[in-house]
Design a protein around this motif. Structure first.
Motif, PDB file in Angstrom:
ATOM      1  N   LEU A   1       0.853  -1.186   0.000  1.00 57.87           N
ATOM      2  CA  LEU A   1       0.000   0.000   0.000  1.00 57.87           C
ATOM      3  C   LEU A   1       0.889   1.236   0.000  1.00 57.87           C
ATOM      4  CD1 LEU A   1      -2.621  -0.996   2.724  1.00 57.87           C
ATOM      5  CD2 LEU A   1      -3.053  -0.867   0.261  1.00 57.87           C
ATOM      6  N   SER A   2       0.332   2.346  -0.405  1.00 56.34           N
ATOM      7  CA  SER A   2       1.079   3.596  -0.370  1.00 56.34           C
ATOM      8  C   SER A   2       1.220   4.063   1.074  1.00 56.34           C
ATOM      9  CB  SER A   2       0.361   4.671  -1.181  1.00 56.34           C
ATOM     10  OG  SER A   2      -0.849   5.029  -0.526  1.00 56.34           O
ATOM     11  N   PRO A   3       2.258   4.885   1.368  1.00 52.98           N
ATOM     12  CA  PRO A   3       2.400   5.410   2.715  1.00 52.98           C
ATOM     13  C   PRO A   3       1.156   6.153   3.189  1.00 52.98           C
ATOM     14  CG  PRO A   3       4.433   5.755   1.500  1.00 52.98           C
ATOM     15  CD  PRO A   3       3.425   5.231   0.523  1.00 52.98           C
ATOM     16  N   ALA A   4       0.481   6.864   2.285  1.00 53.02           N
ATOM     17  CA  ALA A   4      -0.727   7.607   2.673  1.00 53.02           C
ATOM     18  C   ALA A   4      -1.836   6.661   3.119  1.00 53.02           C
ATOM     19  CB  ALA A   4      -1.205   8.474   1.514  1.00 53.02           C
ATOM     20  N   SER A   5      -2.021   5.568   2.370  1.00 50.81           N
ATOM     21  CA  SER A   5      -3.059   4.598   2.746  1.00 50.81           C
ATOM     22  C   SER A   5      -2.725   3.926   4.079  1.00 50.81           C
ATOM     23  CB  SER A   5      -3.205   3.530   1.654  1.00 50.81           C
ATOM     24  OG  SER A   5      -3.639   4.096   0.430  1.00 50.81           O
ATOM     25  N   ILE A   6      -1.448   3.640   4.266  1.00 49.19           N
ATOM     26  CA  ILE A   6      -1.028   3.025   5.524  1.00 49.19           C
ATOM     27  C   ILE A   6      -1.265   3.975   6.694  1.00 49.19           C
ATOM     28  CG2 ILE A   6       0.972   2.181   6.819  1.00 49.19           C
ATOM     29  CD1 ILE A   6       2.070   1.087   4.173  1.00 49.19           C
ATOM     30  N   ARG A   7      -0.972   5.264   6.478  1.00 48.17           N
ATOM     31  CA  ARG A   7      -1.188   6.242   7.557  1.00 48.17           C
ATOM     32  C   ARG A   7      -2.660   6.328   7.945  1.00 48.17           C
ATOM     33  NH1 ARG A   7       3.004   9.105   4.894  1.00 48.17           N
ATOM     34  NH2 ARG A   7       1.515  10.289   3.627  1.00 48.17           N
ATOM     35  N   ASN A   8      -3.551   6.188   6.978  1.00 48.19           N
ATOM     36  CA  ASN A   8      -4.989   6.210   7.290  1.00 48.19           C
ATOM     37  C   ASN A   8      -5.359   5.039   8.202  1.00 48.19           C
ATOM     38  OD1 ASN A   8      -5.513   8.516   5.784  1.00 48.19           O
ATOM     39  ND2 ASN A   8      -5.963   7.360   3.914  1.00 48.19           N
ATOM     40  N   VAL A   9      -4.829   3.877   7.890  1.00 46.77           N
ATOM     41  CA  VAL A   9      -5.107   2.706   8.728  1.00 46.77           C
ATOM     42  C   VAL A   9      -4.493   2.891  10.116  1.00 46.77           C
ATOM     43  CG1 VAL A   9      -4.759   0.223   8.998  1.00 46.77           C
ATOM     44  CG2 VAL A   9      -5.248   1.170   6.735  1.00 46.77           C
ATOM     45  N   MET A  10      -3.286   3.444  10.155  1.00 47.33           N
ATOM     46  CA  MET A  10      -2.631   3.685  11.444  1.00 47.33           C
ATOM     47  C   MET A  10      -3.440   4.645  12.300  1.00 47.33           C
ATOM     48  SD  MET A  10       1.293   3.906   9.987  1.00 47.33           S
ATOM     49  CE  MET A  10       2.086   4.357  11.520  1.00 47.33           C
ATOM     50  N   ALA A  11      -4.049   5.627  11.665  1.00 46.69           N
ATOM     51  CA  ALA A  11      -4.887   6.575  12.405  1.00 46.69           C
ATOM     52  C   ALA A  11      -6.110   5.875  12.992  1.00 46.69           C
ATOM     53  CB  ALA A  11      -5.320   7.710  11.478  1.00 46.69           C
ATOM     54  N   ASP A  12      -6.705   4.965  12.206  1.00 46.81           N
ATOM     55  CA  ASP A  12      -7.858   4.216  12.718  1.00 46.81           C
ATOM     56  C   ASP A  12      -7.450   3.332  13.901  1.00 46.81           C
ATOM     57  OD1 ASP A  12      -9.463   5.335  10.768  1.00 46.81           O
ATOM     58  OD2 ASP A  12      -9.247   3.640   9.389  1.00 46.81           O
ATOM     59  N   LEU A  13      -6.290   2.688  13.807  1.00 47.42           N
ATOM     60  CA  LEU A  13      -5.805   1.839  14.890  1.00 47.42           C
ATOM     61  C   LEU A  13      -5.492   2.662  16.137  1.00 47.42           C
ATOM     62  CD1 LEU A  13      -3.432  -0.486  12.823  1.00 47.42           C
ATOM     63  CD2 LEU A  13      -5.624  -1.136  13.849  1.00 47.42           C
ATOM     64  N   THR A  14      -5.021   3.897  15.923  1.00 46.34           N
ATOM     65  CA  THR A  14      -4.769   4.799  17.048  1.00 46.34           C
ATOM     66  C   THR A  14      -6.068   5.193  17.726  1.00 46.34           C
ATOM     67  OG1 THR A  14      -2.771   5.644  15.955  1.00 46.34           O
ATOM     68  CG2 THR A  14      -3.707   6.979  17.733  1.00 46.34           C
ATOM     69  N   ASP A  15      -7.100   5.453  16.917  1.00 52.73           N
ATOM     70  CA  ASP A  15      -8.408   5.801  17.483  1.00 52.73           C
ATOM     71  C   ASP A  15      -8.989   4.659  18.318  1.00 52.73           C
ATOM     72  OD1 ASP A  15      -8.318   8.294  16.311  1.00 52.73           O
ATOM     73  OD2 ASP A  15      -9.507   7.711  14.547  1.00 52.73           O
ATOM     74  N   LEU A  16      -8.638   3.432  17.972  1.00 52.74           N
ATOM     75  CA  LEU A  16      -9.120   2.275  18.736  1.00 52.74           C
ATOM     76  C   LEU A  16      -8.307   2.043  20.014  1.00 52.74           C
ATOM     77  CD1 LEU A  16      -9.806  -0.336  15.877  1.00 52.74           C
ATOM     78  CD2 LEU A  16     -11.501   0.754  17.370  1.00 52.74           C
ATOM     79  N   GLY A  17      -7.272   2.853  20.207  1.00 51.11           N
ATOM     80  CA  GLY A  17      -6.445   2.705  21.397  1.00 51.11           C
ATOM     81  C   GLY A  17      -5.407   1.610  21.289  1.00 51.11           C
ATOM     82  N   LEU A  18      -5.129   1.145  20.065  1.00 50.98           N
ATOM     83  CA  LEU A  18      -4.171   0.059  19.865  1.00 50.98           C
ATOM     84  C   LEU A  18      -2.758   0.568  19.583  1.00 50.98           C
ATOM     85  CD1 LEU A  18      -6.370  -2.285  17.650  1.00 50.98           C
ATOM     86  CD2 LEU A  18      -5.984  -2.407  20.117  1.00 50.98           C
ATOM     87  N   LEU A  19      -2.651   1.777  19.039  1.00 49.43           N
ATOM     88  CA  LEU A  19      -1.356   2.366  18.720  1.00 49.43           C
ATOM     89  C   LEU A  19      -1.235   3.739  19.355  1.00 49.43           C
ATOM     90  CD1 LEU A  19      -1.001   1.575  14.884  1.00 49.43           C
ATOM     91  CD2 LEU A  19      -0.164   0.210  16.819  1.00 49.43           C
ATOM     92  N   ASP A  20       0.003   4.168  19.483  1.00 52.42           N
ATOM     93  CA  ASP A  20       0.270   5.495  20.032  1.00 52.42           C
ATOM     94  C   ASP A  20       1.498   6.051  19.329  1.00 52.42           C
ATOM     95  OD1 ASP A  20       0.052   7.736  21.590  1.00 52.42           O
ATOM     96  OD2 ASP A  20       1.094   6.870  23.314  1.00 52.42           O
ATOM     97  N   ALA A  21       1.629   7.381  19.332  1.00 53.70           N
ATOM     98  CA  ALA A  21       2.808   8.039  18.777  1.00 53.70           C
ATOM     99  C   ALA A  21       3.646   8.538  19.948  1.00 53.70           C
ATOM    100  CB  ALA A  21       2.398   9.188  17.860  1.00 53.70           C
ATOM    101  N   PRO A  22       4.639   7.778  20.372  1.00 48.49           N
ATOM    102  CA  PRO A  22       5.403   8.164  21.563  1.00 48.49           C
ATOM    103  C   PRO A  22       6.301   9.384  21.347  1.00 48.49           C
ATOM    104  CG  PRO A  22       6.332   6.189  20.564  1.00 48.49           C
ATOM    105  CD  PRO A  22       5.068   6.487  19.830  1.00 48.49           C
ATOM    106  N   HIS A  23       6.605   9.683  20.069  1.00 49.87           N
ATOM    107  CA  HIS A  23       7.456  10.834  19.768  1.00 49.87           C
ATOM    108  C   HIS A  23       6.767  11.711  18.731  1.00 49.87           C
ATOM    109  CE1 HIS A  23      10.425   8.677  22.041  1.00 49.87           C
ATOM    110  NE2 HIS A  23      10.414   7.674  21.172  1.00 49.87           N
ATOM    111  N   ILE A  24       7.419  12.790  18.360  1.00 40.79           N
ATOM    112  CA  ILE A  24       6.852  13.704  17.360  1.00 40.79           C
ATOM    113  C   ILE A  24       6.824  13.062  15.984  1.00 40.79           C
ATOM    114  CG2 ILE A  24       7.147  15.961  16.256  1.00 40.79           C
ATOM    115  CD1 ILE A  24       8.461  16.945  18.788  1.00 40.79           C
TER     116      ILE A  24
END
Length: 362
Positions: free
Chosen positions: A48-71
């Motif tokens: 997948l493109s990086p943009a498509s992957i970022r969209n999925v990562m955002a959804d996973l973050t909203d579910l509380g499964l991922l976090d961005a520990p740094h900037i």
């Protein structure tokens, strides 16, 4: 591992693409300890493109499964995400052949003393997993076969207790200067007679009452020695009774230094000093079928230190749980390796105890 109700609900909310990306992120994080970015994933096995992957990562973050520990744009699993990964994605097999051989060889060469075996087990778990090894000594609910006091140098004597299961354990006791060897023999014979075939908990009250009412045919020195022996074995003296063996604190310190998180390990070291609380955590395995895993805040003892604890019971006679062992380390432990290793170590200890019972004719 068995899916918890929460993990089962989360799995149902993830489509295959989300599952693939989530799995890649967690595996990358556990391997490197660093957040995983979309470009890394797009160059890897995710088509997948990086943009498509970022969209999925955002959804996973909203579910509380991922976090961005740094900037940075990278993501790391939360404790909730790690729980889902262990429950729903982790493939757990057997320890490697070399790990099995090392565990068996070191435990079987530790000698006949149970405490030596348990101490070696704690060291093995620490060395092979990179965390700290935790081993709780057995609960004292096995009938006693024999007790004796062995004189040592100076004012020291060894109180030796042999259970019906064939376990031999020792405690160091202080005796008056110049105490005759006959007094040690008298106290040992008295305890052996009163405890034989009974647990310490069953017999201790009767023995103490017999001494207090002067019904025991013992002089003052022998009576004092008997009470000291009971205190050592029943846990009535502060810090006595069941013990907790911890090896590998330095591993936790090195990991914290590498992660630049010394505050976390200071908090953890403070919590490790609370031995009774640790014993309580290990004792939860007495009602469990196999290995238990606590990630982060799931463990009430270590909610602030961001640690994971993996524990398993070990058996005495007739599949009777008598103690527990485990590993504590950072949440990015190699769960696929550590979980079966903890389980295997507990099973080998059970086999050693069973072999000792057979040798003793039990």
């Amino acid at each position: 591992m068995v899916l918890t109700p929460e993990s089962q609900s989360l799995m149902q909310r993830l489509d295959q693409r989300s599952r693939d990306i989530f799995k890649e992120i967690v595996e990358g994080y556990l391997s490197t300890g660093e957040p995983v970015g979309s470009r890394t994933l797009s160059k890897g096995g995710i088509a997948l493109s990086p943009a498509s992957i970022r969209n999925v990562m955002a959804d996973l973050t909203d579910l509380g499964l991922l976090d961005a520990p740094h900037i940075s744009a990278g993501r790391a699993p939360t404790h909730r995400g790690l729980r889902l990964f262990v429950d729903g994605f982790l493939e757990i097999g057997e320890p490697s052949g070399s790990d099995k051989r090392e565990i068996e060889d070191r435990l079987r060469s530790a000698g006949s003393d149970l405490e030596a075996v348990l101490g070696e087990a704690s060291g093995i778990l620490s060395g092979l997993t990179g965390g700290a090894g935790l081993v709780a000594s057995p609960t004292r609910d096995t009938p006693v076969r024999h007790v004796e006091f062995v004189p040592l140098a100076g004012r020291d004597a060894l109180c030796v207790l042999v259970t019906e299961d064939g376990d031999v354990e020792n405690r160091l006791v202080r005796v008056p200067e110049g105490l005759p060897a006959t007094t040690l023999i008298e106290a040992g014979n008295y305890l052996s007679t009163r405890l034989k075939g009974r647990t310490l908990a069953e017999a201790a009250v009767d023995v103490r009452e017999e001494i207090r009412s002067h019904r025991a045919a013992l002089d003052a020195a022998a009576s004092s020695l008997v009470e000291e022996g009971l205190a050592q074995w029943s846990g009535d003296s502060p810090g006595r009774g069941r013990s907790l063996i911890i090896r590998g604190r330095a591993n936790l310190l090195e990991d914290a230094k590498a992660a630049g998180d010394l505050d976390r390990v200071r908090q953890l070291f403070n919590e490790l000093e609370r031995q009774q609380s640790l014993l309580d955590i290990l004792d939860t395995t007495r009602e469990a079928d196999g290995v238990r895993l606590f990630i982060g805040a799931e463990n009430q003892l270590f909610p602030l230190s961001g640690s994971s604890v993996i524990v398993a019971p070990y058996m005495g006679g007739a599949k009777h749980v008598i103690g527990a062992l485990g590993v504590i380390g950072p949440t990015r432990l190699n769960y696929a390796r550590v979980i079966p290793m903890v389980d295997y170590t507990a099973k080998v200890i059970g086999e050693i105890l069973a072999a000792r019972r057979t040798k003793d004719g039990k």
